[in-house]
Scaffold this motif. Structure first.
Motif, PDB file in Angstrom:
ATOM      1  N   THR A  61       0.811  -1.216   0.000  1.00 26.09           N
ATOM      2  CA  THR A  61       0.000   0.000   0.000  1.00 26.09           C
ATOM      3  C   THR A  61       0.845   1.268   0.000  1.00 26.09           C
ATOM      4  OG1 THR A  61      -0.110  -0.028   2.423  1.00 26.09           O
ATOM      5  CG2 THR A  61      -1.884  -1.149   1.211  1.00 26.09           C
ATOM      6  N   THR A  62       2.173   1.136  -0.032  1.00 22.74           N
ATOM      7  CA  THR A  62       3.069   2.289  -0.107  1.00 22.74           C
ATOM      8  C   THR A  62       3.857   2.205  -1.403  1.00 22.74           C
ATOM      9  OG1 THR A  62       4.871   1.131   1.030  1.00 22.74           O
ATOM     10  CG2 THR A  62       3.307   2.367   2.402  1.00 22.74           C
ATOM     11  N   LEU A  63       4.424   3.320  -1.822  1.00 18.76           N
ATOM     12  CA  LEU A  63       5.204   3.322  -3.060  1.00 18.76           C
ATOM     13  C   LEU A  63       6.440   2.449  -2.932  1.00 18.76           C
ATOM     14  CD1 LEU A  63       5.585   4.301  -5.922  1.00 18.76           C
ATOM     15  CD2 LEU A  63       6.602   6.406  -5.019  1.00 18.76           C
ATOM     16  N   ILE A  64       7.082   2.491  -1.777  1.00 16.05           N
ATOM     17  CA  ILE A  64       8.268   1.649  -1.602  1.00 16.05           C
ATOM     18  C   ILE A  64       7.887   0.165  -1.626  1.00 16.05           C
ATOM     19  CG2 ILE A  64       8.379   1.394   0.923  1.00 16.05           C
ATOM     20  CD1 ILE A  64      11.352   2.281   0.652  1.00 16.05           C
ATOM     21  N   GLY A  65       6.667  -0.150  -1.189  1.00 15.66           N
ATOM     22  CA  GLY A  65       6.192  -1.523  -1.274  1.00 15.66           C
ATOM     23  C   GLY A  65       5.872  -1.926  -2.696  1.00 15.66           C
ATOM     24  N   LEU A  66       5.297  -1.005  -3.472  1.00 23.25           N
ATOM     25  CA  LEU A  66       4.907  -1.300  -4.854  1.00 23.25           C
ATOM     26  C   LEU A  66       6.098  -1.593  -5.746  1.00 23.25           C
ATOM     27  CD1 LEU A  66       2.122  -0.084  -3.912  1.00 23.25           C
ATOM     28  CD2 LEU A  66       1.966   0.962  -6.169  1.00 23.25           C
ATOM     29  N   VAL A  67       7.215  -0.892  -5.532  1.00 21.17           N
ATOM     30  CA  VAL A  67       8.325  -0.993  -6.486  1.00 21.17           C
ATOM     31  C   VAL A  67       9.535  -1.721  -5.929  1.00 21.17           C
ATOM     32  CG1 VAL A  67       7.620   1.133  -7.638  1.00 21.17           C
ATOM     33  CG2 VAL A  67       9.351   1.248  -5.824  1.00 21.17           C
ATOM     34  N   ASP A  68       9.526  -2.032  -4.618  1.00 20.57           N
ATOM     35  CA  ASP A  68      10.736  -2.621  -4.032  1.00 20.57           C
ATOM     36  C   ASP A  68      10.412  -3.719  -3.024  1.00 20.57           C
ATOM     37  OD1 ASP A  68      13.837  -2.136  -3.636  1.00 20.57           O
ATOM     38  OD2 ASP A  68      12.990  -2.247  -1.623  1.00 20.57           O
ATOM     39  N   ALA A  69       9.987  -3.330  -1.833  1.00 18.97           N
ATOM     40  CA  ALA A  69       9.860  -4.294  -0.742  1.00 18.97           C
ATOM     41  C   ALA A  69       8.823  -5.371  -1.002  1.00 18.97           C
ATOM     42  CB  ALA A  69       9.522  -3.553   0.559  1.00 18.97           C
TER      43      ALA A  69
ATOM     44  N   GLY B  19       9.399   6.248  -1.432  1.00 21.65           N
ATOM     45  CA  GLY B  19       9.383   5.264  -2.516  1.00 21.65           C
ATOM     46  C   GLY B  19      10.101   5.744  -3.759  1.00 21.65           C
ATOM     47  N   LEU B  20      10.027   7.043  -4.026  1.00 19.71           N
ATOM     48  CA  LEU B  20      10.716   7.586  -5.198  1.00 19.71           C
ATOM     49  C   LEU B  20      12.229   7.397  -5.093  1.00 19.71           C
ATOM     50  CD1 LEU B  20       8.554  10.778  -5.746  1.00 19.71           C
ATOM     51  CD2 LEU B  20       9.024   9.029  -7.489  1.00 19.71           C
ATOM     52  N   ALA B  21      12.748   7.305  -3.882  1.00 20.09           N
ATOM     53  CA  ALA B  21      14.183   7.036  -3.722  1.00 20.09           C
ATOM     54  C   ALA B  21      14.565   5.695  -4.348  1.00 20.09           C
ATOM     55  CB  ALA B  21      14.552   7.050  -2.237  1.00 20.09           C
ATOM     56  N   GLU B  22      13.731   4.675  -4.145  1.00 23.76           N
ATOM     57  CA  GLU B  22      14.040   3.362  -4.727  1.00 23.76           C
ATOM     58  C   GLU B  22      13.869   3.377  -6.243  1.00 23.76           C
ATOM     59  OE1 GLU B  22      15.467   0.940  -3.371  1.00 23.76           O
ATOM     60  OE2 GLU B  22      15.093   1.022  -1.207  1.00 23.76           O
ATOM     61  N   ILE B  23      12.960   4.194  -6.745  1.00 24.21           N
ATOM     62  CA  ILE B  23      12.823   4.333  -8.195  1.00 24.21           C
ATOM     63  C   ILE B  23      14.044   5.056  -8.759  1.00 24.21           C
ATOM     64  CG2 ILE B  23      11.436   5.332 -10.047  1.00 24.21           C
ATOM     65  CD1 ILE B  23       8.974   4.975  -8.304  1.00 24.21           C
TER      66      ILE B  23
ATOM     67  N   PHE C 132      15.416   7.812 -15.450  1.00 20.00           N
ATOM     68  CA  PHE C 132      15.949   9.024 -14.825  1.00 20.00           C
ATOM     69  C   PHE C 132      15.386  10.274 -15.507  1.00 20.00           C
ATOM     70  CE2 PHE C 132      19.001  12.486 -14.478  1.00 20.00           C
ATOM     71  CZ  PHE C 132      19.222  12.540 -13.108  1.00 20.00           C
ATOM     72  N   ASP C 133      15.333  10.244 -16.829  1.00 20.17           N
ATOM     73  CA  ASP C 133      14.777  11.386 -17.559  1.00 20.17           C
ATOM     74  C   ASP C 133      13.320  11.628 -17.179  1.00 20.17           C
ATOM     75  OD1 ASP C 133      17.223  11.666 -18.841  1.00 20.17           O
ATOM     76  OD2 ASP C 133      16.607  10.496 -20.602  1.00 20.17           O
ATOM     77  N   LEU C 134      12.564  10.545 -16.991  1.00 18.18           N
ATOM     78  CA  LEU C 134      11.175  10.668 -16.547  1.00 18.18           C
ATOM     79  C   LEU C 134      11.085  11.356 -15.186  1.00 18.18           C
ATOM     80  CD1 LEU C 134       9.506   7.249 -17.444  1.00 18.18           C
ATOM     81  CD2 LEU C 134       8.573   9.499 -18.005  1.00 18.18           C
ATOM     82  N   LEU C 135      11.932  10.932 -14.267  1.00 23.26           N
ATOM     83  CA  LEU C 135      11.918  11.522 -12.932  1.00 23.26           C
ATOM     84  C   LEU C 135      12.355  12.981 -12.973  1.00 23.26           C
ATOM     85  CD1 LEU C 135      13.440   8.615 -10.808  1.00 23.26           C
ATOM     86  CD2 LEU C 135      11.035   9.280 -10.979  1.00 23.26           C
TER      87      LEU C 135
ATOM     88  N   ARG D 119       8.499   0.769 -15.566  1.00 30.73           N
ATOM     89  CA  ARG D 119       9.951   0.688 -15.716  1.00 30.73           C
ATOM     90  C   ARG D 119      10.618   0.339 -14.388  1.00 30.73           C
ATOM     91  NH1 ARG D 119      11.327   2.907 -20.934  1.00 30.73           N
ATOM     92  NH2 ARG D 119      13.487   2.375 -20.427  1.00 30.73           N
ATOM     93  N   ALA D 120      10.124   0.906 -13.295  1.00 28.94           N
ATOM     94  CA  ALA D 120      10.724   0.632 -11.994  1.00 28.94           C
ATOM     95  C   ALA D 120      10.520  -0.824 -11.580  1.00 28.94           C
ATOM     96  CB  ALA D 120      10.139   1.573 -10.941  1.00 28.94           C
TER      97      ALA D 120
END
Length: 408
Positions: free
Chosen positions: A164-172, A216-220, A232-235, A264-265
């Motif tokens: 339910t968090t961004l860091i969960g969606l893309v990493d954990a 979460g954006l840090a992990e992206i 990176f260009d997207l961010l 992409r992430a």
């Protein structure tokens, strides 16, 4: 007249005695080899809590059989407050009887005691070993706790992750690892135990506070810097818009950026994890940002979120890479500017030379006696080094402090 004794050669009286075959004198070692196929799904979906959508009801179950009518669902207090009614209504609509467990959120609660609370709930629920997947609904801390509990209870229960968090969606939430903190160390206890599936619904991000979006954006950003320059260009172009719209696509530009960034992430992370799921190779590009951050994060807990500690690590190693000539000063400044635009810190009072040296020493132990330190080379590629010196670390930390003072 008495019968004459029979000859020992007479087959009617001969007994055959089979003696155990002696082991070869040289055999003292046996090699046991086995393989276990691992397969799990990461599904980018939408409207997950709509009762008309049966994805969650069927997740992790045998597709040939009707889904079981019971579930043990583990969530956290914030998620229960925001989504508890919708979750209850969803399972009720699908005729599923739920045993709930609500845990306290936060890295400071990522403990063995939390794992044992999950285990006790599973035990009291009378859960079978294969038919009723446990459902974990929450952030990366929650999914780590539940995954570790499921890996140990009866040596393995199937589970489903709903991050339910961004860091969960893309990493954990999408990898195979589980873990809890112990003895003041990050994820010191854990296992490799992937879920049956992870269901990724960006709609949960609509209620996420800005700081946790940045987390979460840090992990992206990590994936972008070492694996994916277009990301990176997207961010760089859309990062502030993604934060402002919480990945909900409120504008056509925001919808494109959110969809492309998440795809992409997630794809980049899984492509890197899949061929090395058990970390047989300790040189891992996705360890970028995770060389100094574990000790930094745990030392100042709860002042730093995980992604914020990762951002500090990435800033430090970006400067080190520039000092080594792996990045230009222009690339260094772009990376730092993007991190700050995403709401991430690039320096902190905890980044003292003594603590950074301790953090690097702990990482060397974790990586089997070598630094195996990933450094960006250009934006979107990586190199591993084993000769980082304390002087380089101190110089990079000093540069970031001075830069921070000049921007104050």
């Amino acid at each position: 007249m008495p019968e004459a004794p029979r000859s020992p050669r007479d087959s009617s009286t001969r007994r055959t005695v089979t003696l155990p075959r002696p082991l070869p004198a040289q055999r003292t070692t046996w090699a046991v080899r086995a393989e276990q196929a691992v397969e799990y799904d990461v599904v980018l979906t939408s409207d997950l809590l709509d009762p008309a959508n049966d994805t969650l009801a069927h997740a992790g179950t045998d597709p040939v059989l009707a889904p079981p009518a019971r579930r043990c669902v583990v969530t956290e207090r914030t998620v229960q407050r925001l989504y508890g009614d919708r979750l209850s209504a969803y399972f009720l609509a699908h005729g599923i009887d739920v045993r709930w467990l609500v845990l306290d959120p936060g890295e400071q609660n990522k403990t063995v005691e939390a794992v044992l609370r999950v285990v006790d709930t599973l035990d009291s629920h009378g859960i079978p070993r294969r038919r009723e997947p446990v459902v974990a609904v929450g952030g990366g801390v929650l999914t780590d706790i539940v995954g570790f509990a499921c890996s140990t209870y009866r040596r393995g229960l199937p589970h489903v992750r709903v991050p339910t968090t961004l860091i969960g969606l893309v990493d954990a939430g999408i990898g195979a690892k589980t873990g809890v903190n112990h003895g003041g160390s990050k994820n010191r206890l854990g296992s490799y135990f992937p879920p049956r599936c992870t269901l990724v619904d960006p709609a949960f991000l609509a209620t996420l506070p800005p700081r946790h979006l940045s987390n979460g954006l840090a992990e992206i950003l990590k994936i972008a810097l070492v694996l994916d320059r277009p990301l990176f260009d997207l961010l760089e172009t859309h990062g502030p818009l993604l934060r402002a719209e919480r990945f909900q696509g409120a504008s056509p530009q925001g919808a494109y950026a959110a969809d492309e960034t998440l795809r992409r992430a997630i794809g980049g992370m899984l492509a890197e994890l899949e061929p090395n799921l058990w970390e047989d190779r300790l040189e891992r590009a996705v360890d970028y940002g995770h060389s100094f951050s574990p000790v930094l994060e745990m030392r100042v807990l709860p002042a730093l979120l995980h992604g914020e500690a990762v951002a500090l690590d990435m800033a430090l190693t970006t400067v080190i890479a520039c000092d080594r000539g792996l990045l230009t000063t222009g690339q260094r400044d772009r990376v730092l500017a993007v991190a700050e635009a995403l709401g991430l810190p690039v320096t902190h009072d905890a980044c003292r030379p003594d603590l950074l040296e301790q953090a690097l020493a702990d990482t060397v132990r974790h990586r089997d006696g070598r630094q195996r330190l990933p450094l960006p080379t250009d934006i979107g590629s990586v190199r591993f080094v084993n000769d980082l010196t304390g002087d380089e670390v101190r110089s990079a930390a000093a540069f970031l402090r001075e830069r921070g003072n000049s921007h104050a």
